[in-house]
Motif scaffolding. Structure first.
Motif, PDB file in Angstrom:
ATOM      1  N   GLU A  24       2.221  24.592 -55.156  1.00 32.14           N
ATOM      2  CA  GLU A  24       2.508  26.009 -54.990  1.00 32.14           C
ATOM      3  C   GLU A  24       2.759  26.359 -53.518  1.00 32.14           C
ATOM      4  O   GLU A  24       2.213  25.723 -52.625  1.00 32.14           O
ATOM      5  CB  GLU A  24       1.306  26.808 -55.486  1.00 32.14           C
ATOM      6  N   ARG A  64      11.039  24.072 -47.706  1.00 35.57           N
ATOM      7  CA  ARG A  64      11.063  24.246 -49.157  1.00 35.57           C
ATOM      8  C   ARG A  64      11.458  22.934 -49.852  1.00 35.57           C
ATOM      9  O   ARG A  64      10.825  22.482 -50.803  1.00 35.57           O
ATOM     10  CB  ARG A  64      12.058  25.344 -49.518  1.00 35.57           C
ATOM     11  N   CYS A  75       8.203  31.930 -50.967  1.00 34.99           N
ATOM     12  CA  CYS A  75       6.883  31.757 -51.583  1.00 34.99           C
ATOM     13  C   CYS A  75       6.835  32.037 -53.074  1.00 34.99           C
ATOM     14  O   CYS A  75       7.623  32.810 -53.611  1.00 34.99           O
ATOM     15  CB  CYS A  75       5.875  32.663 -50.892  1.00 34.99           C
ATOM     16  N   ASP A  76       5.859  31.398 -53.727  1.00 31.13           N
ATOM     17  CA  ASP A  76       5.564  31.716 -55.111  1.00 31.13           C
ATOM     18  C   ASP A  76       4.614  32.904 -55.182  1.00 31.13           C
ATOM     19  O   ASP A  76       4.750  33.781 -56.006  1.00 31.13           O
ATOM     20  CB  ASP A  76       4.888  30.514 -55.805  1.00 31.13           C
ATOM     21  N   ARG A  77       3.634  32.863 -54.311  1.00 28.36           N
ATOM     22  CA  ARG A  77       2.660  33.944 -54.267  1.00 28.36           C
ATOM     23  C   ARG A  77       2.517  34.417 -52.837  1.00 28.36           C
ATOM     24  O   ARG A  77       2.703  33.637 -51.902  1.00 28.36           O
ATOM     25  CB  ARG A  77       1.298  33.461 -54.770  1.00 28.36           C
ATOM     26  N   THR A 111       2.000  37.605 -57.179  1.00 28.38           N
ATOM     27  CA  THR A 111       3.211  36.809 -57.127  1.00 28.38           C
ATOM     28  C   THR A 111       4.196  37.515 -56.206  1.00 28.38           C
ATOM     29  O   THR A 111       4.097  38.725 -55.976  1.00 28.38           O
ATOM     30  CB  THR A 111       3.854  36.665 -58.518  1.00 28.38           C
ATOM     31  N   THR A 112       5.159  36.754 -55.702  1.00 24.42           N
ATOM     32  CA  THR A 112       6.114  37.323 -54.777  1.00 24.42           C
ATOM     33  C   THR A 112       6.803  38.533 -55.399  1.00 24.42           C
ATOM     34  O   THR A 112       6.996  39.558 -54.750  1.00 24.42           O
ATOM     35  CB  THR A 112       7.156  36.256 -54.397  1.00 24.42           C
TER      36      THR A 112
END
Lengths: 313, 543
Positions: B39, B211, B235-237, B251-252
């Motif tokens: 993540e 990434r 980002c994911d979160r 979450t984003t």
């Protein structure tokens, strides 16, 4: 490599210029060597004859050429004071001064590098206080006083050495060492104080650098960070400083030589100046400049090796 | 016990600093979070919000004088730090951390220049994680280094090995840092503002690289940044921090589309809108309006030029060898442009394109080699870094008074009055005149720098990246202030920046520079919406 060539050329040029300035300085001194060598009631003819034989009537550049040639071949003329060739006179004195300088340099580096590292690791207030107290005391004591103190304690009271009893290294090497270690300590102590402080602050500054953090993030332990990363960065200013110290000692520590009754370059210079022995003074001045210039050249090389960013002339 | 796919979990982390005669300053106040395997978690916040301290605490790299306590920090089921460990346990924790650092967890930092050791060649530095954590032989190590460099998109890896950090550009150094961090294929990569010191084009490339590498190696990433657009992209979160506590987490999509807390909303609003946020319709409709017309509408009555440059070239001399002739290097080549009275004229380009040199020519600090520069009056300058460009030994009042003492014949009372007025105009506290620069915040310092530039009533002010050292919210305030002062005094600004979003917000016209030459110049909106040159598109992030 290119840096090396550049620096070497610059060294040669500087040496030539220093020699020329030294030569010129003694040319403009309003004192005629020929007149100085004769008695007051010498006739004009006698002066002229001597000037001719001493080569004083030749053009400036010719004389400079001769001076330079002499300097390279070690031919500096004759001392007016001792009537001996300057080269012969100096070679004895050099031996004393150079060995004093080398011995004290070994002491300075050998003691101040470990102490500096130790001091830099002193994290507590008390630790820092102790370091500051000792280094400051060492720096504050005047050389002649320390010399006298050493003579009194180790020479007169403890009788570990005979004050004024210099033994040439060629005769008795250990006897020589046993004597020389004391003046060397007197020379070294104030310089050790300074270099410990220097190294300590340089190390401390480097310890807070970002690259130290990076090294730790890679898993380096404290010791590896210090030896592999920090020390090399911290040494550059210290090397420059030590060079100055070395030049200073090599140029002759008149006071220490006087206190320990050593016949080194410093004392010879003092005597020669007061008796207007110009060939000797000129040779010593030339020697001192050469020492300073060459030492700086060496320091530049070491610094360049330590820190590749240094590249400017 | 942590759930299976949780790689890092931090519980109740506190970081504080001891201060003399005052209560400890709390930098991080009881925060908890976790990172799952694979993540990418972003931490956003202004400087001083504790986000960097959080990252450093996880890596165990807090600076001396920082006190750290926590319930626990667990990495991959192993306890990195527990509560109230005794001496022996601390030793064991320290050892475990050293085994994991550079192997299973790695970190990259903000300043790629200072983060690499300046006196060691790249090879030695990259070799270290291999030496410490693997048993590879000499040749295998070298092969691994070159492979890591290639993966970080550094082409001639072999050549790089013997080079030193100062011989590389900022972007390359950061790639070396990334290659070094990724060399042992860690399971967690912590990035502390890795792109802040880079220009827009390089920033994008670096984010993309992180990434890609994270995905390839199935590495989790903890990415810290104050740049919300970067976090949104990557980002994911996302976790928003303020004053050492977590304000919001989600979450984003949640955070950016439906922020719940007011602070998060404010942060979003303050982050200057980039071109991305415009809808397609907006783009086309705005593009249709005639740029000349719009420009004329804005300042129809003023067509006078405050500054005009014609075929300006600037060179500096460099000697490559002792016996070679000095070589001339052109930093600015044949540039021509005009700045109209009352406009904000932007100059943008990557670092090294010559924008700072150009600005120094305009201010008269450098002389031109060819061409001519005509400036009306004496321009004043505001520099990038308010921390180093103001004299720390003098009080603010003295700093502001100095230009008046030198250039005018005002009496002391008049000077004091002028200083007081200037402090008011730049919205500084009244007593700021009696304080030292060190007692002011970054934003306040930049206000002082602006006040010092404006105190002699110049017509033209040259601004060299005036907000790039500041946080987003402070950035917005300073930009507002600049615009307000410009309106009130009819000032002309030349605004140099690498931040396209800021330029878009403040400038009337923009000049795009590359390698000392003009790439494109025109009205801001039309240039942003319809860039003609490839380079401009690249700079705007549209390929």
């Amino acid at each position: 490599m290119r840096y090396f060539i550049k620096k070497t050329v610059a060294l040669m040029v500087t040496l030539l210029m220093a020699a020329f300035l030294t030569f010129l300085a003694f040319e403009v001194i309003p004192s005629d060597a020929a007149v100085a060598n004769l008695s007051i009631d010498a006739t004009e003819e006698e002066i002229q004859a001597l000037r001719e034989s001493m080569g004083l009537n030749q053009p400036l550049l010719v004389r400079y050429g001769k001076f330079l040639l002499g300097a390279v071949t070690g031919e500096f003329g004759e001392s007016t004071q001792y009537g001996l060739p300057v080269a012969e006179l100096l070679s004895d004195r050099f031996g004393v001064t150079v060995s004093l300088a080398l011995l004290s340099f070994v002491l300075i580096v050998g003691i101040s590098v470990p102490l500096g590292i130790l001091a830099a690791r002193a994290k507590t207030k008390t630790g820092e206080g102790i370091v500051a107290f000792f280094t400051q005391t060492m720096m504050a004591v005047p050389g002649f006083f320390l010399g006298m103190l050493i003579t009194l304690v180790f020479g007169v009271m403890l009788r570990w050495f005979v004050p004024g009893g210099y033994v040439p290294a060629t005769e008795d090497f250990f006897g020589f060492l046993r004597f020389m270690i004391f003046p060397a300590i007197a020379v070294a102590v104030p310089k050790i104080g300074m270099s410990v402080r220097f190294l300590q602050s340089s190390l401390k500054e480097q310890m807070t650098s970002d690259y130290v953090r990076t090294a730790k993030s890679k898993g380096c332990g404290k010791r590896r960070v210090l030896w592999k990363h920090v020390l090399r960065n911290a040494l550059v200013p210290v090397v420059t400083f030590l060079t100055m110290v070395m030049a200073e000692i090599l140029a002759g520590s008149i006071v220490i030589e006087q206190v320990f009754n050593l016949s080194g370059v410093g004392r010879l210079l003092a005597v020669s100046i007061s008796s207007r022995d110009f060939p000797v003074v000129r040779a010593i001045v030339l020697y001192t400049t050469a020492v300073v210039v060459i030492l700086n050249y060496g320091a530049d090389m070491i610094c360049r090796y330590l820190d590749p960013r240094i590249k400017e002339l | 016990m942590t759930s299976r796919n949780e790689l890092l979990s931090v519980k109740d982390l506190c970081v504080s600093f001891r201060r003399k005669k005052k209560a400890d300053k709390v930098a991080v106040n009881r925060i908890s979070f976790s990172v799952k395997e694979g993540e990418i978690l972003g931490i956003a916040g202004e400087s001083g919000s504790g986000k960097s301290m959080t990252a450093l605490a996880v890596m165990g790299l807090l600076p001396d004088g920082a006190k750290c306590s926590c319930e626990e920090i667990v990495f991959d089921g192993k306890k990195l730090r527990g509560n109230n460990a005794d001496k022996k346990e601390q030793k064991a924790e320290e050892l475990l951390r050293r085994q994991l650092s550079g192997f299973e967890m790695a970190m990259i930092f903000q300043e790629p220049l200072t983060s690499l050791n300046p006196v060691l060649p790249i090879k030695t530095q990259m070799e270290e994680p291999l030496l410490l954590h693997t048993s590879l032989g000499k040749e295998d190590r070298e092969r691994a280094i070159i492979e890591a460099l290639t993966k970080a998109e550094l082409k001639n890896g072999e050549q790089l090995l013997q080079q030193y950090p100062h011989q590389l550009s900022g972007g390359m150094r950061q790639r070396v840092m990334i290659a070094m961090a990724m060399i042992n294929k860690p399971r967690l990569l912590i990035c502390d503002e890795p792109t802040t010191a880079l220009d827009a084009v390089t920033e994008r490339e670096i984010v993309e690289l992180i990434r890609r590498l994270a995905k390839e190696n199935h590495t989790s990433v903890l990415f810290i940044s104050h740049d919300l657009s970067v976090l949104r992209e990557l980002c994911d979160r996302v976790m928003i921090m303020r004053d050492g506590v977590v304000v919001e987490e989600g979450t984003t999509e949640q955070i950016f589309e439906h922020p719940e807390r007011n602070y998060t909303k404010r942060l979003m609003a303050a982050a200057v809108k980039g071109p991305k946020e415009l809808s397609e319709e907006q783009r086309t409709s705005e593009a249709e309006t005639d740029p000349e017309n719009e420009d004329g509408k804005r300042r129809r009555d003023k067509v006078a030029y405050v500054l005009s440059a014609e075929h300006v070239s600037v060179s500096y001399r460099q000697r490559t060898g002792l016996f070679q002739k000095r070589q001339e290097k052109l930093a600015v080549k044949e540039m021509s442009f005009d700045v109209r009275k009352g406009e904000v004229f932007g100059i943008v380009g990557e670092s090294g394109c010559g924008k700072s040199t150009l600005l120094k020519v305009l201010s008269g600090l450098y002389s031109v080699r060819e061409g001519s520069v005509n400036v009306q009056g004496t321009p004043q300058m505001v520099f990038q870094d308010p921390y180093t460009s103001l004299n720390p030994a003098k009080k603010v009042g003295w700093i502001l008074e100095e230009p008046l003492r030198l250039k005018t014949k005002l009496s002391e009372a008049e000077r004091k009055e002028r200083v007081a007025r200037m402090l008011e105009e730049t919205e500084l506290p009244e007593d700021a005149g009696n304080r030292y620069v060190a007692e002011l915040s970054g934003g306040q310092r930049q206000r002082v720098a602006i006040a010092a530039a404006l105190i002699t009533n110049p017509e033209l002010v040259l601004l060299d990246e005036p907000v790039s050292a500041l946080d987003v919210t402070v950035q917005a305030q300073i930009l507002e202030l600049l615009l307000k002062l410009q309106r009130e005094h009819g000032l002309t600004y030349v605004f140099v920046s690498h931040d396209m979003a800021v330029v878009r917000k403040i400038c009337d016209r923009v000049l795009v520079m590359k390698d000392g030459k003009v790439v494109e110049c025109g009205n801001t909106e039309s240039l942003f919406l319809n860039p003609k040159e490839e380079y401009t598109k690249k700079l705007l992030g549209r390929k």
